[in-house]
Design a protein around this motif. Structure first.
Motif, mmCIF file in Angstrom:
data_model
loop_
_atom_site.group_PDB
_atom_site.id
_atom_site.type_symbol
_atom_site.label_atom_id
_atom_site.label_comp_id
_atom_site.label_asym_id
_atom_site.label_seq_id
_atom_site.Cartn_x
_atom_site.Cartn_y
_atom_site.Cartn_z
ATOM 1 N N MET B 1 15.635 40.799 5.797
ATOM 2 C CA MET B 1 14.555 41.242 6.809
ATOM 3 C C MET B 1 13.207 40.558 7.607
ATOM 4 S SD MET B 1 12.616 45.035 6.028
ATOM 5 C CE MET B 1 11.870 45.115 6.947
ATOM 6 N N LYS B 2 13.673 40.843 9.264
ATOM 7 C CA LYS B 2 12.241 40.175 10.079
ATOM 8 C C LYS B 2 11.183 40.710 10.182
ATOM 9 C CE LYS B 2 15.003 36.217 11.363
ATOM 10 N NZ LYS B 2 15.910 36.904 10.575
ATOM 11 N N ILE B 3 9.831 40.485 9.745
ATOM 12 C CA ILE B 3 9.223 41.455 10.475
ATOM 13 C C ILE B 3 7.514 40.247 11.007
ATOM 14 C CG2 ILE B 3 6.611 42.326 8.763
ATOM 15 C CD1 ILE B 3 8.455 42.868 6.795
ATOM 16 N N ILE B 4 7.075 40.448 12.268
ATOM 17 C CA ILE B 4 6.221 40.225 13.062
ATOM 18 C C ILE B 4 4.769 41.510 12.516
ATOM 19 C CG2 ILE B 4 5.437 40.308 14.973
ATOM 20 C CD1 ILE B 4 8.466 39.626 16.159
ATOM 21 N N VAL B 5 4.152 40.114 12.212
ATOM 22 C CA VAL B 5 2.979 40.896 12.045
ATOM 23 C C VAL B 5 1.435 40.782 12.756
ATOM 24 C CG1 VAL B 5 0.434 41.730 10.449
ATOM 25 C CG2 VAL B 5 2.549 41.611 9.404
ATOM 26 N N LEU B 6 0.695 42.016 13.688
ATOM 27 C CA LEU B 6 -0.232 41.533 14.850
ATOM 28 C C LEU B 6 -1.406 41.690 14.326
ATOM 29 C CD1 LEU B 6 1.800 43.554 17.521
ATOM 30 C CD2 LEU B 6 1.894 40.952 17.708
ATOM 31 N N VAL B 7 -2.303 40.675 14.223
ATOM 32 C CA VAL B 7 -3.130 40.172 13.560
ATOM 33 C C VAL B 7 -4.577 39.723 14.374
ATOM 34 C CG1 VAL B 7 -4.685 39.083 11.776
ATOM 35 C CG2 VAL B 7 -2.494 39.671 11.415
ATOM 36 N N LYS B 8 -5.574 40.483 14.254
ATOM 37 C CA LYS B 8 -6.789 39.918 15.712
ATOM 38 C C LYS B 8 -8.179 39.599 14.972
ATOM 39 C CE LYS B 8 -8.936 41.586 19.576
ATOM 40 N NZ LYS B 8 -9.270 43.205 20.560
ATOM 41 N N GLN B 9 -8.477 38.390 15.040
ATOM 42 C CA GLN B 9 -9.710 37.906 14.528
ATOM 43 C C GLN B 9 -10.758 38.618 15.329
ATOM 44 O OE1 GLN B 9 -10.664 33.876 14.625
ATOM 45 N NE2 GLN B 9 -11.583 33.656 13.110
ATOM 46 N N SER B 103 3.797 41.220 23.472
ATOM 47 C CA SER B 103 4.823 42.155 23.898
ATOM 48 C C SER B 103 6.159 41.189 24.501
ATOM 49 C CB SER B 103 5.386 43.342 24.130
ATOM 50 O OG SER B 103 4.770 43.027 25.743
ATOM 51 N N LYS B 104 5.383 39.992 25.257
ATOM 52 C CA LYS B 104 6.212 38.629 25.802
ATOM 53 C C LYS B 104 6.294 37.881 25.098
ATOM 54 C CE LYS B 104 5.394 39.305 30.899
ATOM 55 N NZ LYS B 104 6.353 38.965 31.356
ATOM 56 N N ALA B 105 5.545 37.385 24.144
ATOM 57 C CA ALA B 105 5.292 36.443 23.118
ATOM 58 C C ALA B 105 6.487 37.246 22.306
ATOM 59 C CB ALA B 105 3.950 36.763 22.305
ATOM 60 N N ILE B 106 6.232 38.415 21.751
ATOM 61 C CA ILE B 106 7.503 39.194 20.181
ATOM 62 C C ILE B 106 8.972 39.336 20.653
ATOM 63 C CG2 ILE B 106 7.719 41.288 18.848
ATOM 64 C CD1 ILE B 106 4.709 41.920 19.280
ATOM 65 N N SER B 107 9.068 39.302 22.305
ATOM 66 C CA SER B 107 10.225 39.312 22.575
ATOM 67 C C SER B 107 11.087 38.167 22.080
ATOM 68 C CB SER B 107 10.349 39.320 24.103
ATOM 69 O OG SER B 107 10.090 40.961 23.861
ATOM 70 N N LEU B 108 10.116 36.779 21.906
ATOM 71 C CA LEU B 108 10.055 35.745 21.234
ATOM 72 C C LEU B 108 11.300 35.071 20.869
ATOM 73 C CD1 LEU B 108 7.398 33.204 23.360
ATOM 74 C CD2 LEU B 108 10.202 34.107 24.600
ATOM 75 N N TYR B 109 11.726 36.186 19.280
ATOM 76 C CA TYR B 109 11.490 36.462 17.910
ATOM 77 C C TYR B 109 12.613 37.370 17.968
ATOM 78 C CZ TYR B 109 7.921 32.743 18.169
ATOM 79 O OH TYR B 109 6.876 31.873 18.319
ATOM 80 N N GLU B 110 13.340 37.461 16.671
ATOM 81 C CA GLU B 110 13.862 38.489 16.299
ATOM 82 C C GLU B 110 12.863 39.380 15.753
ATOM 83 O OE1 GLU B 110 17.142 37.198 14.506
ATOM 84 O OE2 GLU B 110 18.224 35.652 15.900
ATOM 85 N N PHE B 111 12.835 40.802 15.324
ATOM 86 C CA PHE B 111 12.603 41.455 14.426
ATOM 87 C C PHE B 111 12.943 42.318 14.321
ATOM 88 C CE2 PHE B 111 11.548 42.523 18.746
ATOM 89 C CZ PHE B 111 11.093 44.175 18.963
ATOM 90 N N ASP B 112 12.677 43.423 13.124
ATOM 91 C CA ASP B 112 13.357 44.668 12.599
ATOM 92 C C ASP B 112 11.348 45.558 12.673
ATOM 93 O OD1 ASP B 112 16.320 43.690 11.097
ATOM 94 O OD2 ASP B 112 14.836 42.277 10.060
ATOM 95 N N LEU B 113 10.922 44.675 12.249
ATOM 96 C CA LEU B 113 10.007 45.739 11.941
ATOM 97 C C LEU B 113 9.153 44.737 12.424
ATOM 98 C CD1 LEU B 113 8.346 47.999 10.943
ATOM 99 C CD2 LEU B 113 7.892 47.210 8.746
ATOM 100 N N ILE B 114 7.831 45.977 13.324
ATOM 101 C CA ILE B 114 6.123 45.098 13.496
ATOM 102 C C ILE B 114 5.706 45.844 13.115
ATOM 103 C CG2 ILE B 114 4.717 45.040 15.708
ATOM 104 C CD1 ILE B 114 7.189 44.652 17.500
#
Ligand SMILES: Cc1cc2nc3c(=O)[nH]c(=O)nc-3n(C[C@H](O)[C@H](O)[C@H](O)COP(=O)(O)OP(=O)(O)OC[C@H]3O[C@@H](n4cnc5c(N)ncnc54)[C@H](O)[C@@H]3O)c2cc1C
Ligand SMILES: Nc1ncnc2c1ncn2[C@@H]1O[C@H](COP(=O)(O)O)[C@@H](O)[C@H]1O
Lengths: 329, 261
Positions: B1-9, B103-114
């Motif tokens: 499974m591929k997960i992308i997590v959006l994190v902000k400092q 969303s443009k950055a995310i589109s560069l990768y495969e993902f199942d879950l954000i």
């Protein structure tokens, strides 16, 4: 394109229209007057999305709607993201409102950003003050909101795109009885086929202790330092017929539920009287209670920031003070 | 499974104080932290990884170069990859422009879950998650208090409302936003922290994202900040010190007035 009118989303959950929508209708009447003073005519339009929602039309007019748009569909009985987003986007694309206001409830904060992204407009989150730009020739809404946990305020404008959208926290504005004449609603034919694979398996209505806080006439609230005195505060609250609430400091102790947390990430309240016992007055807390008519703060620290909000500030031990108060009740 | 997590400092806003004289924010000495809700997102992703072997967790953050420090900390917690989205022209973005860029950055990768956080404590908007979901045309579940179940094709979560909870099952690909309240994040693992210095952190610029200058940053923003101000800090009311009895009488009197109103 002719952009006109102030639209308000009336959120309906099953059979119940949420008060936040009515509060925004009343607010919109004030904005309408401000526009009128500049020679710009606007109507206040309620947008009800739900199923069998005609029973809410009269209330919309009562609290300030000049017109009502009804989007009725079985699938809208509970507000799901995909369906409500499509419905509101359709309304916006059909009528081109100048302004679009949404209550910042869990549902409102879920759908408003999505609607804004879909129709290509800016969105101001959680505004606490709205006014029409007084400068000449401007149709802009000045939308003021807290940031940095309430330490800073920003006035936001949306100058390039329509509608000018804002979500607004419940209880920040009050509903006012305008009793506008009831007219036939405009009905939108909404056809919808869900494409998102999403399914609600279970709905658990929680009896939240804090459910009555929003409408409470008086509130006694305790902070972190009251962790060993919760029963005393509760019995004091019962004695004076007030509801009991807490700061996050007290909620974090684990002795009371998150349901009764007042503040930015809790409930917003506007009682006639709020008694803050041992609460420091962090911006995130005051964001939820500063609209109380009368605020009494009791705190041992004379420098506590809660005193900047209180109408009566008492420097002292909250429990001792309240014990003494009971003698005079 | 591929997960992308959006994190902000974010700056630790509970430490920020207002200078009562100048009427400005005192930001000196205020530490930068991982946004609390995002820490919960990372933890949720790592728990899925613990449960489903082979799961890949990638963190994406948009921000200044100093965010590299935060990304190393996340490597220490056990994420597989970190990406920094950074370009001077991304500065000043509102939620529209931020979401479009992410969303443009995310589109560069495969993902199942954000997984995103419900809201960032500096801007407090809670808009970026849903807007990213809209730009990527995937379903969203916001206000997720906890994850109940997950498998290769869907995830079941509990969404928290003011007065109810819903158990929701949503198929991949999708986006959820998490609440920090019930999800306590793990500490860094000593060995992973030690190795985090060797990890590379790719930086994506506007060119990498094929983002036009008019779509991003301040220029790409649909809202503008007209002015900012701090709340006037003025003592509103009466103060009673050192006279417990007067205080008690006055409070009792106010309660009486309100009870008979
Ligand atoms: C994203 C975010 C969201 C937040 N949302 C909320 C929210 O919704 N609601 C909320 O409340 N907080 C919220 N907070 C937390 C907030 O910043 C404060 O930390 C919190 O409100 C502090 O709670 P407190 O005043 O009870 O505790 P403290 O700050 O610890 O203050 C305790 C006070 O009690 C006084 N005291 C001690 N003993 C006595 C005594 N015997 N009698 C009288 N006074 C006494 C002390 O002088 C002190 O002023 C949030 C924070 C963040 C980062
Ligand atoms: N610059 C950013 N980089 C990565 N993620 C972000 C950024 N800004 C916002 N997010 C994500 O969106 C969530 C909501 O942020 P906000 O809409 O600013 O309250 C955060 O909790 C993050 O998960």
């Amino acid at each position: 394109m002719n952009v006109k009118d102030i639209f308000v989303y009336i959120e309906v959950r099953e059979d119940h229209a949420i008060d936040a929508g009515f509060q925004l209708l009343s607010l919109s009447q004030t904005l309408k007057e401000q526009y009128a003073a500049k020679g710009i005519a606007q109507d206040v339009v309620a947008v009800i999305c739900g199923h069998n929602v005609d029973k809410h039309i009269a209330d919309c007019h009562k609290y300030g709607a000049d017109k009502v748009i009804v989007v009725d569909h079985e699938i809208l009985r509970f507000p799901t993201t995909e369906a409500i987003t499509s419905a509101l986007a359709k309304v916006i694309e059909t009528y081109h409102p100048e302004c679009f206001l949404v209550g910042a409830t869990v549902v409102g904060r879920d759908i408003a950003p999505r609607v804004a992204a879909r129709v290509g407009t800016g969105l101001t989150a959680d505004a606490t003050h709205l006014e029409v730009d007084p400068s000449e020739d401007s149709r802009l809404l000045l939308m003021t909101r807290p940031a940095f946990g309430g330490n800073l305020y920003g006035t936001i404008i949306c100058p390039f795109s329509y509608p000018q959208m804002s979500s607004i926290r419940p209880e920040v504005f009050v509903k006012v009885v305008y009793d506008k004449p009831v007219v036939d609603p405009i009905r939108i034919n909404f056809e919808f086929k869900p494409t998102h694979k999403i399914e609600v398996l279970e709905r658990l209505v929680k009896h939240k202790e804090g459910a009555d806080l929003k409408s409470a006439h008086m509130i006694v609230a305790g902070g972190r330092s009251m962790v060993n005195h919760i029963e005393k505060l509760q019995s004091f609250a019962t004695k004076i017929d007030a509801s009991f609430a807490a700061s996050r400091g007290l909620v974090e102790s684990g002795k009371v539920g998150k349901d009764i947390q007042v503040g930015q990430t809790g409930v917003s309240v506007r009682p006639a009287l709020y008694i803050a016992c041992g609460i420091s007055g962090a911006a995130q807390h005051t964001a939820g209670m500063e609209n109380a008519q009368t605020i009494i703060a009791i705190n041992t620290d004379p420098e506590a920031s809660i005193f900047q909000f209180s109408h009566l500030g008492v420097v002292g031990d909250a429990i001792e003070v309240l014990k003494r108060v009971e003698m005079y009740l | 499974m591929k997960i992308i997590v959006l994190v902000k400092q974010v700056p630790n806003t509970t430490q920020i104080k207002v200078d009562p004289v100048k009427g400005t924010l005192i930001r000196d000495g205020v530490e930068s932290i991982i946004n609390p809700d995002d820490r919960a997102s990372v933890e949720s992703a790592l728990r899925i990884k613990d449960q489903i072997p082979g799961t890949h967790v990638r963190v994406i953050t948009m921000g200044p170069k100093q965010a590299v420090g935060m990304l190393k900390e996340l490597y220490g917690m056990g994420v597989d990859d970190c990406v920094l989205v950074n370009d001077p022209i991304f500065a000043g973005a509102d939620t529209w422009a931020t979401s479009l860029t992410l969303s443009k950055a995310i589109s560069l990768y495969e993902f199942d879950l954000i997984i995103a956080g419900r809201q960032a404590i500096d801007g407090d908007t809670a808009q970026v998650g849903p807007q990213v979901a809209e730009f990527l045309n995937v379903p969203q579940v916001t206000y997720v208090a906890r994850v109940e179940d997950v498998n290769e094709s869907n995830i079941t979560v509990v969404k928290s409302y003011e007065d109810m909870e819903e158990k929701i099952r949503v198929s991949f690909p999708c986006l959820i936003t998490t609440l920090a309240d019930q999800i306590k994040a793990r500490l860094g693992n000593f060995k992973l922290v030690w190795n985090s210095d060797e990890k590379s952190i790719p930086i994506l610029t506007a060119t990498d994202l094929k983002a036009e200058p008019h779509e991003v940053g301040l220029r790409g923003s649909l809202t503008q900040v007209k002015k900012t101000f701090v709340k006037s800090v003025s003592q509103k009311g009466q103060m009673i010190k050192d006279d417990l009895d007067l205080a008690a009488k006055t409070i009792a009197d106010i309660i009486h007035q309100n009870n008979h109103a």
